[in-house]
Design a protein around this motif. Sequence first.
Motif, mmCIF file in Angstrom:
data_model
loop_
_atom_site.group_PDB
_atom_site.id
_atom_site.type_symbol
_atom_site.label_atom_id
_atom_site.label_comp_id
_atom_site.label_asym_id
_atom_site.label_seq_id
_atom_site.Cartn_x
_atom_site.Cartn_y
_atom_site.Cartn_z
ATOM 1 N N ILE A 131 46.915 39.561 50.060
ATOM 2 C CA ILE A 131 45.895 40.175 49.530
ATOM 3 C C ILE A 131 45.602 38.791 49.207
ATOM 4 O O ILE A 131 46.350 38.894 47.446
ATOM 5 N N HIS A 182 43.338 36.889 45.932
ATOM 6 C CA HIS A 182 42.798 36.179 44.775
ATOM 7 C C HIS A 182 42.718 35.349 44.383
ATOM 8 O O HIS A 182 42.781 34.969 43.716
ATOM 9 N N GLN A 194 47.898 48.625 45.290
ATOM 10 C CA GLN A 194 48.462 48.833 46.324
ATOM 11 C C GLN A 194 49.990 49.474 47.090
ATOM 12 O O GLN A 194 50.594 48.865 45.739
ATOM 13 N N ALA A 237 46.230 43.179 39.329
ATOM 14 C CA ALA A 237 47.234 43.615 40.535
ATOM 15 C C ALA A 237 48.023 44.198 40.372
ATOM 16 O O ALA A 237 48.906 43.833 40.231
ATOM 17 N N SER A 247 42.988 44.648 43.205
ATOM 18 C CA SER A 247 43.756 44.984 43.671
ATOM 19 C C SER A 247 44.426 46.094 43.515
ATOM 20 O O SER A 247 45.221 46.234 42.477
ATOM 21 N N ALA A 267 39.617 46.491 45.545
ATOM 22 C CA ALA A 267 40.142 46.521 46.616
ATOM 23 C C ALA A 267 41.506 47.415 46.327
ATOM 24 O O ALA A 267 42.351 47.702 45.013
#
Lengths: 383, 252
Positions: free
Chosen positions: A247, A249, A258, A287, A256, A227
């Motif tokens: 977010i 997980h 961001q 992430a 992810s 994502a």
Amino acid sequence: MTSSTATTQTVFAEQFREFIKGETNDAVRAMREQAFASFTASGFPTPKNEDWKYTNVASLVSGQWSVACGQSQELTPADVEIARRFGVDRNGFAALNLAFGEIKVIRIAKDTSIAEPFELNFAAAENTAIFPHILVIAETGSKATIIESYASQTKSFTNAAVQVIVEDNASVTHYRVQKDGAEAFNIGTTEVSLGRDSRYDSTNINLGAAISRHDIDLKFTAEGGEAWVDGLYMLGGRQHSDTHSVIDHTVPNCVSHQTYKGVLNDHSRGVFNGKVFVRENAHGTDAQQSNKNLLLSNDARVDTKPQLEIFNDDVKCSHGATVGQLEEEELFYLLTRGLPETLAKNLLTYGFAEAIIRKIGIESIKTDLDAAVLNRLSVKLEV
Amino acid sequence: MLLEVKDLHAGIDGKEILKGLNLQVKKGEVHAIMGPNGSGKSTLSKVLAGHPSYGVISGEVLYEGKNLLELEPDERAREGVFMAFQYPVEVPGVSNSQFLRLAYNQKALHHGREELDPLEFNDYLKEKAKIVDMDPQFFKRSVNEGFSGGEKKRNEILQMAVLEPKLAILDETDSGLDIDALRIVAEGVNKLRSPDNAIILVTHYQRLLNFIVPDMVHVLANGRIVKEGGKELALELEEKGYDWVKGAANAN
Ligand SMILES: Nc1ncnc2c1ncn2[C@@H]1O[C@H](COP(=O)(O)OP(=O)(O)O)[C@@H](O)[C@H]1O
Ligand SMILES: [Mg+2]
């Protein structure tokens, strides 16, 4: 609770009594009544609430809004089931949204790829409140693009929600563009759940509104999901924009990304709160999160809080936030090429914001946003 | 006289770096300023370009007979002063062609010439890119972002070609270039050389001067010009090393 918010709640309660009479689907009626009860119990958030510490919505909730709700579409039991899962206990706004929600369902059938984006345009009329509620269900192996945009011209209250379900191997690209007028209020919630090997790519642009608040809640429910939750807020005057993102997980081997950027001028204020959870069994998580802010005025302010909570060692995570001014060396470079100082600064600011706009895959939106940003900066930059 | 630097003392953060520097440059000339690391070459370049962090303590800089030091950096640029950076800056999100057209048009506007629209400018840019053998794919890319060291230096010379300065100061444009890139950049500079402009080549090494032959060589050490001469001086310096002139600097 102040008396004016109490009055507002009463006004909504009166309107809800009328509104619910028209609800013919029993399951939906029950869902709405439950949501409204939740709203009555929680009321509107105040700065005493930790999640609303920096965002005071007193000026919004003291307004007398007349509910403007169109007809929801006919919902299947499966649709209702999804809508019921919407997190009304998040806060009073979310509850109120589902109570009045004008529900529309976008279902992308299994293994179909839809090239043409779904465009959802919202604009509230003067002194009205609108409650769009969109369900996006991308069935297994499907692919689609959603464009959600807001352009209320006058003093109004938009309280929107989008629930996105990305099933196994499906892919959703989601653009959310908020360009409300300077007197508008915009509250939005996005809930996303990702299935196995699915992909969700979102870009959230906040340029407008007096006060805007966007809650994003993304959860990986099976392995292999990826994502992007990116965004830009560009504020001036006395604008206030708050993004709260979670977010989560919960399962192994998901990725992810961001990147949120903020440009704050005049007396504007930005808030970024980004939580990334890596749960105990979520090994192999990757992430990344960053929030960079450019303050163009001494009176502008940003409160940024990237939070990474990791309960597993086998992960790759990074996060960070910066708040700063334009780089002196970059500015000098442009000046030595003959650009006057204001133009040079605006060009650098554009460049900062463009990094987010650049990833938008739809040329018309990109051009439109570039124009909006450049226009705000008074830079003429056609190519 | 295009540029006259008279007894210039300048520095940064209260530290004096240039300690009485004199230099005269006429139109049509190419001057090389050579010196060991830390001798003040970049400081001189930045003072001439108007970097806000560098302060002038005393002395004078005349450009076309007028006080250059009272002009802002952007005014200097529009009046025809250009500096190619030793370390070109990356400007993410702004494409090379957008940036160059803005710069070109600001200068055109200042001189009462017609601005170019994107199409016209693109043609102009393509012509100029040939001078440094630059692939047009670089036009769309963000200024210097992700460019290799050599590509950045080439991009500096492309900017020079587009802006057509009267006085170009090239700060170590040769550093970090392999021999092929050096040749391309040097040939580009030679093509831009004209009776109407002047070029100051700032360099640590003599090798650039094999390709761009200067009219004058000045050796900078410890913030002063300690030796001046024709192009042969560069070779002599190469042979004897900077220790030869450092002695002269310390003796002063
Ligand atoms: N920003 C700075 N702050 C402090 N000292 C500096 C700065 N820039 C350069 N200097 C010092 O000034 C002197 C000259 O530097 P510079 O002009 O870069 O030399 P050159 O380009 O000839 O290598 C050096 O001693 C260097 O350390
Ligand atoms: Mg140097």
